[in-house]
Write a protein that holds these residues in place. Structure first.
Motif, short mmCIF file in Angstrom:
data_model
loop_
_atom_site.label_atom_id
_atom_site.label_comp_id
_atom_site.label_asym_id
_atom_site.label_seq_id
_atom_site.Cartn_x
_atom_site.Cartn_y
_atom_site.Cartn_z
N ASP A 90 0.84 -1.19 0.00
CA ASP A 90 0.00 0.00 0.00
C ASP A 90 0.88 1.25 0.00
O ASP A 90 1.55 1.54 1.00
N PRO A 91 0.93 2.03 -1.09
CA PRO A 91 1.82 3.19 -1.14
C PRO A 91 1.47 4.28 -0.13
O PRO A 91 2.35 5.00 0.32
N ARG A 92 0.17 4.40 0.23
CA ARG A 92 -0.19 5.38 1.25
C ARG A 92 0.39 4.98 2.61
O ARG A 92 0.91 5.82 3.35
N ALA A 93 0.28 3.71 2.93
CA ALA A 93 0.86 3.21 4.18
C ALA A 93 2.38 3.36 4.15
O ALA A 93 3.01 3.65 5.17
N ALA A 94 2.96 3.17 2.97
CA ALA A 94 4.41 3.33 2.83
C ALA A 94 4.83 4.77 3.09
O ALA A 94 5.85 5.02 3.74
N LEU A 95 4.04 5.72 2.61
CA LEU A 95 4.34 7.12 2.86
C LEU A 95 4.23 7.45 4.34
O LEU A 95 5.08 8.15 4.90
N GLU A 96 3.18 6.94 4.99
CA GLU A 96 3.03 7.15 6.44
C GLU A 96 4.25 6.59 7.19
O GLU A 96 4.76 7.21 8.13
N ARG A 97 4.69 5.42 6.76
CA ARG A 97 5.85 4.79 7.41
C ARG A 97 7.11 5.59 7.14
O ARG A 97 7.95 5.75 8.04
N MET A 98 7.25 6.13 5.95
CA MET A 98 8.42 6.95 5.63
C MET A 98 8.48 8.17 6.55
O MET A 98 9.56 8.52 7.06
N LEU A 140 9.92 9.60 -2.78
CA LEU A 140 8.60 10.22 -2.82
C LEU A 140 8.02 10.19 -4.23
O LEU A 140 6.82 9.97 -4.41
N ILE A 141 8.85 10.39 -5.22
CA ILE A 141 8.38 10.33 -6.61
C ILE A 141 7.78 8.96 -6.91
O ILE A 141 6.70 8.84 -7.50
N VAL A 142 8.46 7.92 -6.47
CA VAL A 142 7.98 6.56 -6.70
C VAL A 142 6.64 6.34 -6.01
O VAL A 142 5.68 5.83 -6.60
N LEU A 143 6.55 6.74 -4.75
CA LEU A 143 5.31 6.52 -4.00
C LEU A 143 4.16 7.34 -4.55
O LEU A 143 3.03 6.84 -4.69
N ILE A 144 4.39 8.57 -4.89
CA ILE A 144 3.31 9.42 -5.39
C ILE A 144 2.85 8.98 -6.77
O ILE A 144 1.66 9.05 -7.09
N ASP A 145 3.75 8.48 -7.57
CA ASP A 145 3.33 7.91 -8.86
C ASP A 145 2.42 6.70 -8.64
O ASP A 145 1.48 6.47 -9.40
N ARG A 146 2.70 5.94 -7.59
CA ARG A 146 1.85 4.78 -7.29
C ARG A 146 0.49 5.21 -6.73
O ARG A 146 -0.52 4.54 -6.95
N ILE A 147 0.49 6.31 -5.98
CA ILE A 147 -0.74 6.78 -5.35
C ILE A 147 -1.63 7.53 -6.34
O ILE A 147 -2.86 7.43 -6.29
N ALA A 148 -1.02 8.28 -7.23
CA ALA A 148 -1.77 9.19 -8.10
C ALA A 148 -2.76 8.47 -9.00
O ALA A 148 -2.49 7.39 -9.52
N GLY A 149 -3.90 9.10 -9.17
CA GLY A 149 -4.89 8.58 -10.11
C GLY A 149 -4.46 8.82 -11.54
O GLY A 149 -3.58 9.63 -11.82
N LYS A 150 -5.11 8.14 -12.48
CA LYS A 150 -4.74 8.25 -13.89
C LYS A 150 -4.94 9.66 -14.43
O LYS A 150 -4.27 10.08 -15.39
N SER A 151 -5.86 10.42 -13.84
CA SER A 151 -6.14 11.76 -14.34
C SER A 151 -5.20 12.83 -13.76
O SER A 151 -5.25 14.00 -14.16
N ALA A 152 -4.36 12.45 -12.83
CA ALA A 152 -3.45 13.42 -12.20
C ALA A 152 -2.44 13.94 -13.22
O ALA A 152 -1.80 13.16 -13.93
N THR A 153 -2.31 15.25 -13.29
CA THR A 153 -1.36 15.85 -14.22
C THR A 153 0.06 15.75 -13.68
O THR A 153 0.27 15.54 -12.47
#
Length: 202
Positions: A90-98, A140-153
Motif C-alpha cells: 500500500d503506497p499510502r501506508a508506505a508514505l506514512e511509514r516513511m 517520494l516520486i515513486v510513492l506518489i506515482d503509485r498513489i496518483a490517479g490516472k487523471s493526475a497531471t
C-alpha cells in the motif's frame, strides 16, 4: 604468508578502532561545541586522541569527516528501514511509514541539527547533504506515482512531491518541534502529507 595476513588484520582492526573513535569525537563535538565554526580536523583529532594526519588519512577533509558522521548517524538512526517501507504493498501506508522513519531519525541525535547548520559554512558539504536529501525525493516520486490517479497531471504530481519533500525535511521537523513531542510532530506531518495528496487523487 600467514604471518603477513595476521599483521594486516591487526592493522585493519586498529584502523577501524581509530576511525570509530574519530567519528565518536566528531559527533560529540557537533552536539556540544558552541559554534559549528570550531569544528575542524584539528579539534576532532585532539578529542579522539589521534594525530591530525590520522584524521586526514581516514577522511581527507572537513567535508569528508562531516559526511562520514552523517552516514554513521543515518546507519544508527534506522534509515535502512526505508527499504522495507518502499516495499510495502500500500503506497499510502508506505508514505506514512516513511514519515515515521524520518521523524524518528531527525529527533534521534542533536548532531543532526549541527550538520544542517554546517551547510551554511561549508558549501561542499551542503552539496553532499543536498544529494543525500535527493534520495528522499526520489522515494517520494515513486510513492506518489503509485498513489496518483490516472487523471493526475504531471504538474499536480510534482507539486505533491515538492510539498511532501519539504514537509519531511529536517528544517520542518525542527520548526514544528517547540511545544510538541516528536510523536505530535510526526502526526502533524502525516496529516499535512495526506492533504498534499488530495490534488493527485481526485
Amino acid at each position: 604468508m600467514p604471518k603477513r595476513a595476521y599483521v594486516s588484520a591487526v592493522r585493519a582492526t586498529a584502523a577501524a578502532e581509530k576511525r570509530g573513535r574519530v567519528l565518536e569525537a566528531a559527533a560529540k563535538s557537533l552536539r556540544e561545541d558552541a559554534s559549528i565554526a570550531s569544528f575542524s580536523l584539528d579539534t576532532v583529532a585532539k578529542a579522539a586522541g589521534v594525530t591530525r594526519l590520522t584524521v586526514y588519512n581516514q577522511f581527507g577533509s572537513r567535508r569528508g569527516l562531516l559526511e562520514a558522521v552523517f552516514d554513521e548517524i543515518a546507519r544508527a538512526g534506522g534509515l535502512h528501514q526505508l527499504a522495507g517501507a518502499m516495499a510495502m504493498d500500500d503506497p499510502r501506508a508506505a508514505l506514512e511509514r516513511m514519515v515515521e522513519i524520518f521523524c524518528a531519525f531527525w529527533k534521534r541525535d542533536p548532531a543532526i541539527g549541527r550538520l544542517h547548520e554546517a551547510m551554511a559554512t561549508d558549501p561542499e558539504f551542503a552539496t553532499a547533504l543536498l544529494e543525500r536529501n535527493e534520495r528522499r525525493r526520489q522515494g517520494l516520486i515513486v510513492l506518489i506515482d503509485r498513489i496518483a490517479g490516472k487523471s493526475a497531471t504531471q504538474r499536480a504530481r510534482q507539486d505533491a512531491v515538492d510539498t511532501i519533500f519539504a514537509l519531511t525535511s529536517y528544517p520542518m521537523f525542527a520548526m514544528l518541534g517547540p511545544g510538541r513531542s516528536a510523536d505530535d510532530v510526526c502526526r502533524l506531518v502525516q496529516t499535512a502529507c495526506r492533504a498534499a495528496l488530495a490534488p493527485v487523487t481526485r
